[in-house]
Design an enzyme around this catalytic site. Structure first.
Site, PDB file in Angstrom:
ATOM      1  N   GLY A 114     -12.572  -3.306   2.660  1.00  0.00           N
ATOM      2  CA  GLY A 114     -13.688  -4.011   2.034  1.00  0.00           C
ATOM      3  C   GLY A 114     -14.895  -3.085   1.940  1.00  0.00           C
ATOM      4  O   GLY A 114     -15.191  -2.360   2.885  1.00  0.00           O
ATOM      5  N   ASP A 125     -12.171  -5.086  -2.196  1.00  0.00           N
ATOM      6  CA  ASP A 125     -13.044  -6.264  -2.216  1.00  0.00           C
ATOM      7  C   ASP A 125     -14.376  -5.854  -1.620  1.00  0.00           C
ATOM      8  O   ASP A 125     -14.518  -4.745  -1.119  1.00  0.00           O
ATOM      9  CB  ASP A 125     -12.401  -7.395  -1.380  1.00  0.00           C
ATOM     10  CG  ASP A 125     -12.175  -6.957   0.067  1.00  0.00           C
ATOM     11  OD1 ASP A 125     -13.101  -7.095   0.867  1.00  0.00           O
ATOM     12  OD2 ASP A 125     -11.074  -6.445   0.392  1.00  0.00           O
ATOM     13  N   GLU A 143       0.816  -1.216   0.000  1.00  0.00           N
ATOM     14  CA  GLU A 143       0.000   0.000   0.000  1.00  0.00           C
ATOM     15  C   GLU A 143       0.850   1.267   0.000  1.00  0.00           C
ATOM     16  O   GLU A 143       0.343   2.342  -0.270  1.00  0.00           O
ATOM     17  CB  GLU A 143      -0.917   0.009   1.233  1.00  0.00           C
ATOM     18  CG  GLU A 143      -1.934  -1.116   1.216  1.00  0.00           C
ATOM     19  CD  GLU A 143      -2.662  -1.266   2.545  1.00  0.00           C
ATOM     20  OE1 GLU A 143      -3.868  -1.471   2.529  1.00  0.00           O
ATOM     21  OE2 GLU A 143      -2.007  -1.189   3.604  1.00  0.00           O
ATOM     22  N   MET A 201      -9.062  -2.852   9.216  1.00  0.00           N
ATOM     23  CA  MET A 201      -8.586  -3.428  10.465  1.00  0.00           C
ATOM     24  C   MET A 201      -7.716  -2.493  11.313  1.00  0.00           C
ATOM     25  O   MET A 201      -7.102  -2.936  12.276  1.00  0.00           O
ATOM     26  CB  MET A 201      -7.831  -4.739  10.167  1.00  0.00           C
ATOM     27  CG  MET A 201      -8.711  -5.762   9.451  1.00  0.00           C
ATOM     28  SD  MET A 201      -7.853  -7.288   8.987  1.00  0.00           S
ATOM     29  CE  MET A 201      -7.535  -7.995  10.587  1.00  0.00           C
ATOM     30  N   GLU A 202      -7.605  -1.226  10.935  1.00  0.00           N
ATOM     31  CA  GLU A 202      -6.683  -0.342  11.664  1.00  0.00           C
ATOM     32  C   GLU A 202      -7.224   1.049  11.992  1.00  0.00           C
ATOM     33  O   GLU A 202      -6.891   1.630  13.042  1.00  0.00           O
ATOM     34  CB  GLU A 202      -5.383  -0.134  10.846  1.00  0.00           C
ATOM     35  CG  GLU A 202      -4.576  -1.382  10.568  1.00  0.00           C
ATOM     36  CD  GLU A 202      -5.055  -2.137   9.335  1.00  0.00           C
ATOM     37  OE1 GLU A 202      -5.806  -1.532   8.526  1.00  0.00           O
ATOM     38  OE2 GLU A 202      -4.724  -3.319   9.182  1.00  0.00           O
TER      39      GLU A 202
HETATM   40  N1  SAH Z   1      -5.971 -12.505   4.162  1.00  0.00           N
HETATM   41  C1  SAH Z   1      -5.159 -11.345   3.919  1.00  0.00           C
HETATM   42  C2  SAH Z   1      -4.985 -10.641   5.208  1.00  0.00           C
HETATM   43  C3  SAH Z   1      -4.745  -9.167   5.038  1.00  0.00           C
HETATM   44  S1  SAH Z   1      -5.741  -8.340   6.140  1.00  0.00           S
HETATM   45  C4  SAH Z   1      -3.857 -11.759   3.269  1.00  0.00           C
HETATM   46  O1  SAH Z   1      -3.839 -12.815   2.694  1.00  0.00           O
HETATM   47  O2  SAH Z   1      -2.856 -11.021   3.261  1.00  0.00           O
HETATM   48  C5  SAH Z   1      -6.482  -7.136   5.101  1.00  0.00           C
HETATM   49  C6  SAH Z   1      -5.851  -5.788   5.142  1.00  0.00           C
HETATM   50  O3  SAH Z   1      -6.539  -4.962   4.219  1.00  0.00           O
HETATM   51  C7  SAH Z   1      -5.978  -5.099   6.474  1.00  0.00           C
HETATM   52  O4  SAH Z   1      -4.878  -4.240   6.673  1.00  0.00           O
HETATM   53  C8  SAH Z   1      -7.317  -4.329   6.357  1.00  0.00           C
HETATM   54  O5  SAH Z   1      -7.226  -3.025   6.892  1.00  0.00           O
HETATM   55  C9  SAH Z   1      -7.607  -4.252   4.855  1.00  0.00           C
HETATM   56  N2  SAH Z   1      -8.830  -4.915   4.365  1.00  0.00           N
HETATM   57  C10 SAH Z   1      -9.116  -5.033   3.043  1.00  0.00           C
HETATM   58  N3  SAH Z   1     -10.265  -5.722   2.868  1.00  0.00           N
HETATM   59  C11 SAH Z   1     -10.729  -6.038   4.099  1.00  0.00           C
HETATM   60  C12 SAH Z   1     -11.866  -6.778   4.559  1.00  0.00           C
HETATM   61  N4  SAH Z   1     -12.726  -7.313   3.706  1.00  0.00           N
HETATM   62  N5  SAH Z   1     -12.021  -6.951   5.893  1.00  0.00           N
HETATM   63  C13 SAH Z   1     -11.124  -6.428   6.769  1.00  0.00           C
HETATM   64  N6  SAH Z   1     -10.022  -5.725   6.379  1.00  0.00           N
HETATM   65  C14 SAH Z   1      -9.813  -5.521   5.059  1.00  0.00           C
END
Ligand code: SAH
Length: 266
Positions: free
Chosen positions: A90, A228, A24, A204-205
């Site tokens: 998201g 997403d 990012e 998430m932050e």
């Molecule tokens: N499963 C992912 C984990 C990344 S967490 C991986 O394979 O890397 C997702 C990151 O993007 C977090 O920093 C959050 O802030 C953001 N994010 C994007 N889409 C999100 C969603 N659907 N739910 C929660 N956080 C999301």
């Protein structure tokens, strides 16, 4: 405007730019030719300048505690005068689609619940469930985003526009919900929409940083590109988006915003 005064109060103190993941922020670091890297609490902090303004760029890593720690280090160790969070999220709200951008007016923690002692979502002893962003910073970011989204091909290149269907990305302004969960099922996102009907996006932050900035009385803004729809396809959509275009959005938004700020006094 009160908040604007705050941002421009101490022009020699840096403004912090924070993202959760390397993807990012990566492209932006290349724009800071004089940057030098410092490690604090296992994190990298890049100190340098953007368009003549002192900045500290940092990767918070993922989740609310990681983000709160990073914000606290930025305030205590680097003396930043404002924090901007940039990254992906998201989409939850109706019509908040992949490639759109959300500039937060307020942030809340969707997984915080100390009821019945405190109302659900309220941060105990603060009296608040939602933390407002700085109006002047958010207005400035929204203006930059509007300009960028009017020409997605220039912003992202034709192949990405084609591959992700980003012909007409939109700007949204409103509530962002944060929690320690990657929301990646229809059932989860439906429950979130039910619980927090006005949330435009989930990540998430952000709300953690908003709370720290509130405690320190430091202006904060958050801008998130939708990677997403927080549904059953979220994981695949997220991965592709982050790898291909997330960095371009952050780069253009943050670069454009710094370019729009009045010159720093020497
Ligand atoms: N499963 C992912 C984990 C990344 S967490 C991986 O394979 O890397 C997702 C990151 O993007 C977090 O920093 C959050 O802030 C953001 N994010 C994007 N889409 C999100 C969603 N659907 N739910 C929660 N956080 C999301």
């Amino acid at each position: 405007m009160e908040a604007d005064k705050t941002l421009h109060n101490k022009p020699l103190q840096p403004i912090a730019i924070v993202a959760a993941m390397q993807e990012e922020l990566g492209a932006l670091l290349a724009l800071m030719p004089d940057e030098h890297r410092t490690r604090v609490a296992g994190r990298d902090f890049w100190v340098g300048h953007l368009h003549g303004h002192p900045v500290v760029a940092a990767l918070s890593r993922i989740g609310k505690v990681a983000a709160a720690t990073t914000a606290t280090v930025l305030l205590e160790r680097f003396g930043v005068r404002a924090i901007v969070f940039t990254g992906v999220a998201g989409g939850l709200g109706e019509g908040v689609e992949v490639g759109d951008v959300v500039v937060a007016t307020r942030l809340m923690q969707h997984d915080l619940d100390a009821s019945p002692i405190f109302p659900r979502f309220e941060v105990p002893l603060t009296g608040h469930a939602r933390f407002a962003t700085d109006t002047a910073m958010s207005d400035g970011l929204a203006e930059v985003v509007n300009g960028l989204l009017s020409n997605p091909v220039l912003l992202l290149g034709q192949p990405a526009v084609q591959a992700f269907g980003l012909q007409a990305p939109k700007l949204h302004r409103g509530l962002i919900a944060s929690g320690d969960r990657f929301v990646s099922t229809m059932a989860e996102s439906a429950a979130l929409r039910r619980d927090v009907p006005d949330a435009l996006a989930v990540e998430m932050e952000g709300a953690a940083v908003a709370q720290v900035c509130h405690d320190y009385k430091i202006p904060f803004a958050a801008v998130r590109t939708i990677s997403d729809r927080a549904d059953d396809k979220a994981h695949a959509d997220f991965k592709e988006f982050v790898a291909a275009v997330a960095s371009r959005y952050s780069l253009a938004i943050v670069d454009g915003w710094f370019a729009s700020l009045p010159a720093a006094a020497e």
